[in-house]
Design a protein around this motif. Structure first.
Motif, mmCIF file in Angstrom:
data_model
loop_
_atom_site.group_PDB
_atom_site.id
_atom_site.type_symbol
_atom_site.label_atom_id
_atom_site.label_comp_id
_atom_site.label_asym_id
_atom_site.label_seq_id
_atom_site.Cartn_x
_atom_site.Cartn_y
_atom_site.Cartn_z
ATOM 1 N N LEU A 99 0.858 -1.181 0.000
ATOM 2 C CA LEU A 99 0.000 0.000 0.000
ATOM 3 C C LEU A 99 0.897 1.234 0.000
ATOM 4 C CD1 LEU A 99 -2.911 1.271 0.405
ATOM 5 C CD2 LEU A 99 -2.242 1.531 2.786
ATOM 6 N N VAL A 100 0.713 2.112 -0.981
ATOM 7 C CA VAL A 100 1.531 3.322 -1.080
ATOM 8 C C VAL A 100 0.649 4.537 -0.821
ATOM 9 C CG1 VAL A 100 3.086 4.658 -2.553
ATOM 10 C CG2 VAL A 100 3.021 2.175 -2.782
ATOM 11 N N THR A 101 0.888 5.221 0.313
ATOM 12 C CA THR A 101 0.130 6.453 0.590
ATOM 13 C C THR A 101 0.839 7.613 -0.113
ATOM 14 O OG1 THR A 101 1.336 7.218 2.552
ATOM 15 C CG2 THR A 101 -0.373 5.538 2.911
ATOM 16 N N GLY A 102 0.064 8.515 -0.710
ATOM 17 C CA GLY A 102 0.686 9.625 -1.446
ATOM 18 C C GLY A 102 1.379 9.141 -2.715
ATOM 19 N N GLY A 103 0.871 8.041 -3.263
ATOM 20 C CA GLY A 103 1.529 7.404 -4.404
ATOM 21 C C GLY A 103 1.352 8.117 -5.734
ATOM 22 N N ALA A 104 0.505 9.168 -5.759
ATOM 23 C CA ALA A 104 0.344 9.923 -7.012
ATOM 24 C C ALA A 104 1.237 11.152 -7.051
ATOM 25 C CB ALA A 104 -1.124 10.340 -7.177
ATOM 26 N N GLY A 105 1.953 11.411 -5.961
ATOM 27 C CA GLY A 105 2.853 12.563 -5.896
ATOM 28 C C GLY A 105 4.180 12.283 -6.582
ATOM 29 N N TYR A 106 5.108 13.189 -6.405
ATOM 30 C CA TYR A 106 6.394 13.139 -7.112
ATOM 31 C C TYR A 106 7.213 11.896 -6.738
ATOM 32 C CZ TYR A 106 11.178 14.737 -8.326
ATOM 33 O OH TYR A 106 12.462 14.837 -8.803
ATOM 34 N N VAL A 107 7.575 11.777 -5.463
ATOM 35 C CA VAL A 107 8.395 10.630 -5.046
ATOM 36 C C VAL A 107 7.561 9.348 -5.096
ATOM 37 C CG1 VAL A 107 9.916 9.692 -3.263
ATOM 38 C CG2 VAL A 107 9.765 12.155 -3.559
ATOM 39 N N GLY A 108 6.295 9.468 -4.696
ATOM 40 C CA GLY A 108 5.401 8.303 -4.684
ATOM 41 C C GLY A 108 5.247 7.657 -6.047
ATOM 42 N N SER A 109 4.986 8.462 -7.088
ATOM 43 C CA SER A 109 4.736 7.886 -8.423
ATOM 44 C C SER A 109 5.986 7.221 -8.998
ATOM 45 C CB SER A 109 4.205 8.958 -9.385
ATOM 46 O OG SER A 109 5.129 10.023 -9.499
ATOM 47 N N LYS A 115 -10.278 7.709 8.765
ATOM 48 C CA LYS A 115 -10.092 6.357 9.313
ATOM 49 C C LYS A 115 -11.060 5.336 8.695
ATOM 50 C CE LYS A 115 -9.674 3.998 13.733
ATOM 51 N NZ LYS A 115 -9.902 4.111 15.188
ATOM 52 N N GLU A 116 -12.286 5.781 8.467
ATOM 53 C CA GLU A 116 -13.325 4.887 7.917
ATOM 54 C C GLU A 116 -12.948 4.374 6.519
ATOM 55 O OE1 GLU A 116 -17.590 6.284 7.527
ATOM 56 O OE2 GLU A 116 -17.260 6.252 9.711
ATOM 57 N N GLU A 117 -12.561 5.333 5.666
ATOM 58 C CA GLU A 117 -12.190 4.980 4.282
ATOM 59 C C GLU A 117 -10.935 4.114 4.253
ATOM 60 O OE1 GLU A 117 -13.496 5.767 1.083
ATOM 61 O OE2 GLU A 117 -15.272 6.144 2.308
ATOM 62 N N LEU A 118 -9.972 4.460 5.105
ATOM 63 C CA LEU A 118 -8.720 3.711 5.171
ATOM 64 C C LEU A 118 -8.991 2.273 5.624
ATOM 65 C CD1 LEU A 118 -5.965 4.751 4.420
ATOM 66 C CD2 LEU A 118 -5.542 5.337 6.812
ATOM 67 N N THR A 119 -9.889 2.137 6.605
ATOM 68 C CA THR A 119 -10.264 0.806 7.113
ATOM 69 C C THR A 119 -10.871 -0.036 6.001
ATOM 70 O OG1 THR A 119 -10.583 1.671 9.332
ATOM 71 C CG2 THR A 119 -11.707 -0.400 8.822
ATOM 72 N N ARG A 120 -11.710 0.612 5.192
ATOM 73 C CA ARG A 120 -12.348 -0.087 4.068
ATOM 74 C C ARG A 120 -11.295 -0.667 3.118
ATOM 75 N NH1 ARG A 120 -16.592 3.784 1.998
ATOM 76 N NH2 ARG A 120 -17.369 3.510 4.109
ATOM 77 N N ILE A 121 -10.237 0.109 2.860
ATOM 78 C CA ILE A 121 -9.172 -0.347 1.957
ATOM 79 C C ILE A 121 -8.422 -1.528 2.558
ATOM 80 C CG2 ILE A 121 -6.937 0.348 0.961
ATOM 81 C CD1 ILE A 121 -8.401 3.155 0.560
ATOM 82 N N PHE A 122 -8.119 -1.447 3.853
ATOM 83 C CA PHE A 122 -7.421 -2.552 4.529
ATOM 84 C C PHE A 122 -8.297 -3.804 4.605
ATOM 85 C CE2 PHE A 122 -4.307 0.579 5.623
ATOM 86 C CZ PHE A 122 -3.151 -0.121 5.940
ATOM 87 N N ASN A 123 -9.607 -3.614 4.649
ATOM 88 C CA ASN A 123 -10.520 -4.771 4.630
ATOM 89 C C ASN A 123 -10.539 -5.432 3.256
ATOM 90 O OD1 ASN A 123 -11.282 -4.461 7.289
ATOM 91 N ND2 ASN A 123 -13.103 -3.247 6.826
#
Length: 352
Positions: free
Chosen positions: A7-17, A72-80
């Protein structure tokens, strides 16, 4: 055996992408969450433009979710939904000058966001994380080159650097409290450049906060003149000296550290510098860029910015020793690749 899901948070940014590209080229499955505060997405497009290009360059799929890590809710959904093996955490606001103007926004985003992420990871039994930290945690250097033994948090000169330091402290406490945690904090110096294809690069929204995209926009005629903040520093030419690292070297460093942290016996908190070990002044970078674009660039010497320091460069021996990573590209590569990206994409990722 299926390869790990990252899982990459901020993955659409400069270093992330650029790191997502490197991960896909190494056959990892990549899930990206990004609130698009530092990324461009065309109306009606499924993916931010940087990730659309990464998919095209690799022939692989990116699983993208437009989510803020404070949610937190949306993040939990992704981890589920996914069985995540490790998190690479890039999501943060990152402009030194801006952090001095809106410190609360920086603390909320960078510290509260990281706490929420760590809590959701813990709830789902995901204990491995590679953190995008910064050399700003060292504050004003007590000695150079900076190694990982240098004190952190003392004399941090801006809220951005403090936010990175506070999050590292939270992560250290977490690792002390529970031996299941394994966290690598990558303290990077100054990421610059673009992918050598010119397909992806740094696309700052508004006036660039960082030197290299600013020079590139002056070279392309988008901005009239370069402003050099401070010409009275204690350096060889009076302008600030930094350790600039090519974005491709940096993303390779993330994948090398990931291979290390995914080993079953790897636990605890460790910090590593990612830099070249060489310092270049603002005027050195300008000269190299003039060579890349083939013309003289106009500049003005203006007063220092709050929070800036004389010199900062890395000792990256520990990264070499631990996960066999070294920077391979020099300042000329960084300028050439930035210039190619700027020429191919005068408006960054925007089509108009």
């Amino acid at each position: 055996m299926s390869l790990p899901v990252i899982l990459v948070t901020g993955g659409a940014g400069y270093v992330g992408s650029h790191t997502v590209l490197e991960l896909l080229n190494n056959n990892y499955t990549v899930v990206v969450v990004d609130n698009l505060v530092n990324a461009h997405k065309d109306k009606g497009a499924d993916l931010p433009e940087a990730l659309r290009r990464v998919e095209r360059m690799t022939g692989r799929t990116v699983y993208f979710h437009s989510v803020d890590i404070q949610n937190k809710e949306e993040l939990t959904r992704i981890f589920n939904h996914y069985k995540i093996d490790c998190v690479m955490h890039f999501a943060a606001l990152k402009a030194v000058g801006e952090s001095c103007q809106i410190p609360l926004t920086y603390y909320q985003n960078n510290i509260t966001g990281s706490s929420v992420l760590l809590e959701v990871m813990k709830n789902h039994g995901v204990y491995k994380l590679v953190y995008s930290s910064s050399a700003t945690v060292y504050g004003i250097p007590q000695y150079l080159p900076l190694d990982e033994k240098h004190p952190t948090g003392q004399g941090c000169t801006n809220p951005y650097g403090k936010s990175k330091y506070f999050v590292e402290e939270i992560m250290k406490d977490l690792c002390s409290s529970d031996p299941l945690w394994a966290i690598i904090s990558l303290r990077y110096f100054n990421p610059v450049g673009a992918h050598e294809s010119g397909e992806i690069g740094e696309d700052p929204l508004g006036i660039p906060n960082n030197l290299m995209p600013f020079i590139a926009q002056v070279a392309s005629g988008k901005l009239p003149r370069l402003q050099i903040f401070g010409s009275d520093y204690n350096t060889h030419d009076g302008t600030g000296v930094r350790d600039y690292i090519h974005i491709s070297d940096l993303s390779a460093g993330h994948v090398s550290s990931l291979k290390c942290i995914l080993k079953p016996d790897y636990t605890g908190f460790m910090a590593f510098n990612l830099g070249t070990g060489k310092g270049y002044s603002v005027l050195d970078v300008l000269k190299s860029f003039e060579k890349a674009c083939g013309k003289k660039l106009p500049y003005d010497l203006v007063p220092r910015r709050p929070g800036d320091i004389d010199s900062s460069y890395a000792d990256a021996t520990l990264s070499k020793k631990t996960f066999n990573w070294t920077a391979t590209k020099g300042i000329d590569d960084m300028c050439q690749d930035t210039w190619l990206w700027q020429q191919k994409n005068p408006n960054g990722f925007k089509s108009q």
